[in-house]
Design an enzyme around this catalytic site. Structure first.
Site, short mmCIF file in Angstrom:
data_model
loop_
_atom_site.label_atom_id
_atom_site.label_comp_id
_atom_site.label_asym_id
_atom_site.label_seq_id
_atom_site.Cartn_x
_atom_site.Cartn_y
_atom_site.Cartn_z
N HIS A 205 0.79 -1.24 0.00
CA HIS A 205 0.00 0.00 0.00
C HIS A 205 0.83 1.29 0.00
O HIS A 205 0.28 2.37 -0.16
CB HIS A 205 -0.95 0.04 1.19
CG HIS A 205 -0.28 0.43 2.47
ND1 HIS A 205 0.41 -0.47 3.24
CD2 HIS A 205 -0.16 1.63 3.10
CE1 HIS A 205 0.92 0.15 4.28
NE2 HIS A 205 0.58 1.43 4.23
C1 UD1 Z 1 -1.86 5.92 5.65
C2 UD1 Z 1 -0.56 6.38 6.28
C3 UD1 Z 1 0.43 5.22 6.30
C4 UD1 Z 1 -0.19 3.98 6.92
C5 UD1 Z 1 -1.48 3.66 6.19
C6 UD1 Z 1 -2.18 2.42 6.73
C7 UD1 Z 1 -0.01 8.77 5.98
C8 UD1 Z 1 0.87 9.72 5.27
N1 UD1 Z 1 0.04 7.49 5.54
O1 UD1 Z 1 -1.56 5.60 4.28
O2 UD1 Z 1 1.57 5.60 7.02
O3 UD1 Z 1 0.71 2.90 6.79
O4 UD1 Z 1 -2.35 4.77 6.29
O5 UD1 Z 1 -3.26 2.05 5.90
O6 UD1 Z 1 -0.70 9.16 6.90
N2 UD1 Z 1 -8.87 5.40 1.08
C9 UD1 Z 1 -10.14 4.88 0.97
N3 UD1 Z 1 -10.79 4.54 2.12
C10 UD1 Z 1 -10.23 4.68 3.34
C11 UD1 Z 1 -8.94 5.21 3.44
C12 UD1 Z 1 -8.26 5.55 2.31
O7 UD1 Z 1 -10.68 4.74 -0.11
O8 UD1 Z 1 -10.89 4.33 4.34
C13 UD1 Z 1 -8.13 5.76 -0.14
C14 UD1 Z 1 -8.30 7.23 -0.47
O9 UD1 Z 1 -8.52 7.37 -1.84
C15 UD1 Z 1 -6.96 7.83 -0.13
C16 UD1 Z 1 -6.00 6.65 -0.31
O10 UD1 Z 1 -6.76 5.48 0.00
O11 UD1 Z 1 -6.62 8.91 -0.92
C17 UD1 Z 1 -4.84 6.74 0.60
O12 UD1 Z 1 -5.26 6.96 1.97
P1 UD1 Z 1 -4.37 7.87 2.96
O13 UD1 Z 1 -5.00 7.90 4.29
O14 UD1 Z 1 -4.02 9.14 2.31
O15 UD1 Z 1 -3.02 7.10 3.07
P2 UD1 Z 1 -2.74 5.56 3.20
O16 UD1 Z 1 -2.14 5.13 1.90
O17 UD1 Z 1 -3.88 4.78 3.76
#
Ligand code: UD1
Length: 380
Positions: A205
């Site tokens: 991820h």
């Molecule tokens: C975040 C953390 C990372 C952690 C990870 C665990 C930061 C910078 N990164 O990364 O350190 O290891 O969480 O999962 O804080 N999305 C959904 N549904 C959700 C959550 C996310 O669809 O419930 C999608 C969204 O489009 C979003 C993308 O996933 O833009 C990334 O989510 P984001 O919270 O920005 O970062 P993670 O990659 O989850």
């Protein structure tokens, strides 16, 4: 009574917060009370609310509903929301976990309004400033009042950055508290159907892996080649970010090798870990959980914060190179790592809470705080 505000937002933080919440309830209910603030960084049910139910974490008192966005926009929205809460209610301290945007926003908001910050999982370093997590954790450490470092390496990293020894407490790893507690019962509560025969458990991820078509394709090709060479199936829960990028790049997964499922619950993850033969991941938390469950790990990154696991021979850094992924998988396939004491004894939450109480002077009275320089040094 010490009133703490625990700030969480992303999946790994719900898991870490469970250990602290349980210890408050079971051991420190007469001296510490806790409210939880959820930034809303993760919002899908299987990335968020499901963990509160499954791990029996008190439901958040505040939910900022921040959702997705660029790093700046997401962090700014959190900062504004957390500050409002801290200005409208009294908290003696803020507890933050790890390295996400929610961690940084919580630490920065609290430090600016003068509320002590307790950072759990302090001192971790990848020494790679291109990772948003590295920026978040370095800044959070420098905003913190007490730094709870899980390992000797984390303590050493902080010492090299010049932190006052009295601020740094080696406490062990709260994730080991959870694995020790939940591993014996995970299978009973898991709804996961596992592949037949020996299998690889894989997750992916990190933005630098998912947002580059080349890295994503290289990792998948290494994973397929390793699975074929070893005659193994691959079980892979897909993070929403990974699912989106696969779609954007029009990459079709090979379902003759890969069994994909949605994001797993904590207990199903432990179930998969306890029954797989090998783990491949770019997650930090899963590297540790694999080690705690006695499973070897191929790390799909150029470096790791958890160097102890590599030094113990239980993990190999393969980055996104297909030949390195295959070689590492073959080398680790029949190994069963033995847990060393580097991550503490499974009672990190209790150690952390004892030190928070000591910070406030004496049991139950948050108004009596030691002056700077009188802080407690390491216990564990
Ligand atoms: C975040 C953390 C990372 C952690 C990870 C665990 C930061 C910078 N990164 O990364 O350190 O290891 O969480 O999962 O804080 N999305 C959904 N549904 C959700 C959550 C996310 O669809 O419930 C999608 C969204 O489009 C979003 C993308 O996933 O833009 C990334 O989510 P984001 O919270 O920005 O970062 P993670 O990659 O989850």
């Amino acid at each position: 009574m010490i009133h703490l505000l625990t700030i969480v937002g992303a999946r790994p933080q719900f898991i870490k917060a469970a250990a602290i919440s349980h210890a408050i309830r079971e051991e420190f209910a007469d001296s510490i009370s806790e409210d939880i603030l959820h930034t809303g960084q993760h919002y899908d049910r299987n990335m968020s609310d499901g963990f509160f139910d499954e791990l029996d974490i008190p439901h958040p008192r505040y939910n900022l509903g921040v959702g997705s966005g660029t790093h700046g926009a997401q962090t700014a929205a959190m900062l504004r929301g957390i500050e409002e809460v801290l200005l409208s209610a009294h908290y003696d301290g803020v507890v933050v976990y790890g390295d996400t945007n929610s961690t940084l926003a919580g630490a920065l908001a609290a430090a600016k309004v003068g509320v002590p910050v307790f950072h759990i999982e302090a001192g971790l370093r990848s020494f790679n400033r291109a990772m948003p997590e590295e920026v978040n954790r370095v800044l959070t450490d420098h905003l913190s009042t007490l730094l709870f470092a899980p390992t000797a390496t984390a303590v050493e990293n902080l010492r090299r950055e010049g932190f006052d020894e009295g601020m740094v407490i080696r406490c062990g790893d709260v994730m080991l508290d959870n694995v020790s507690h939940y591993l014996p019962c995970c299978e009973r509560y898991s709804s996961l159907t596992l592949p037949e025969g020996p299998f690889i458990f894989a997750t992916l991820h990190r933005d630098f892996n998912t947002d580059s078509r080349e890295r994503l394709e290289n990792i998948l090709s290494g994973l397929y080649a390793a699975a074929r060479r070893l005659g193994a199936a691959v079980l892979m829960p897909l993070h929403p970010r990974t699912r989106q990028r696969l779609g954007n790049f029009h990459i079709t997964l090979d379902d003759t090798v890969l069994h994909t499922v949605g994001p797993l619950s904590y207990l199903s993850t432990l179930h998969a870990l306890s029954r797989c033969q090998l783990v491949m991941t770019d997650s930090g938390g899963l590297q540790k959980e694999a080690f705690f469950c006695g499973r070897p790990v191929v790390v799909l990154r150029p470096e790791t914060e958890w160097v102890e696991i590599v030094e113990a021979g239980a993990a190999i850094l393969a980055d996104a190179a297909p030949d390195r992924i295959v070689a590492a998988a073959e080398r680790l396939w029949n190994t069963t790592p033995v847990l060393c004491g580097d991550f503490g004894d499974g009672a990190a939450a209790s150690t952390i809470l004892k030190h928070i109480i000591l910070h406030f002077g004496h049991r139950g009275d948050a108004s009596k705080r030691p002056a700077d320089g009188q802080r407690m040094a390491s216990g564990a």
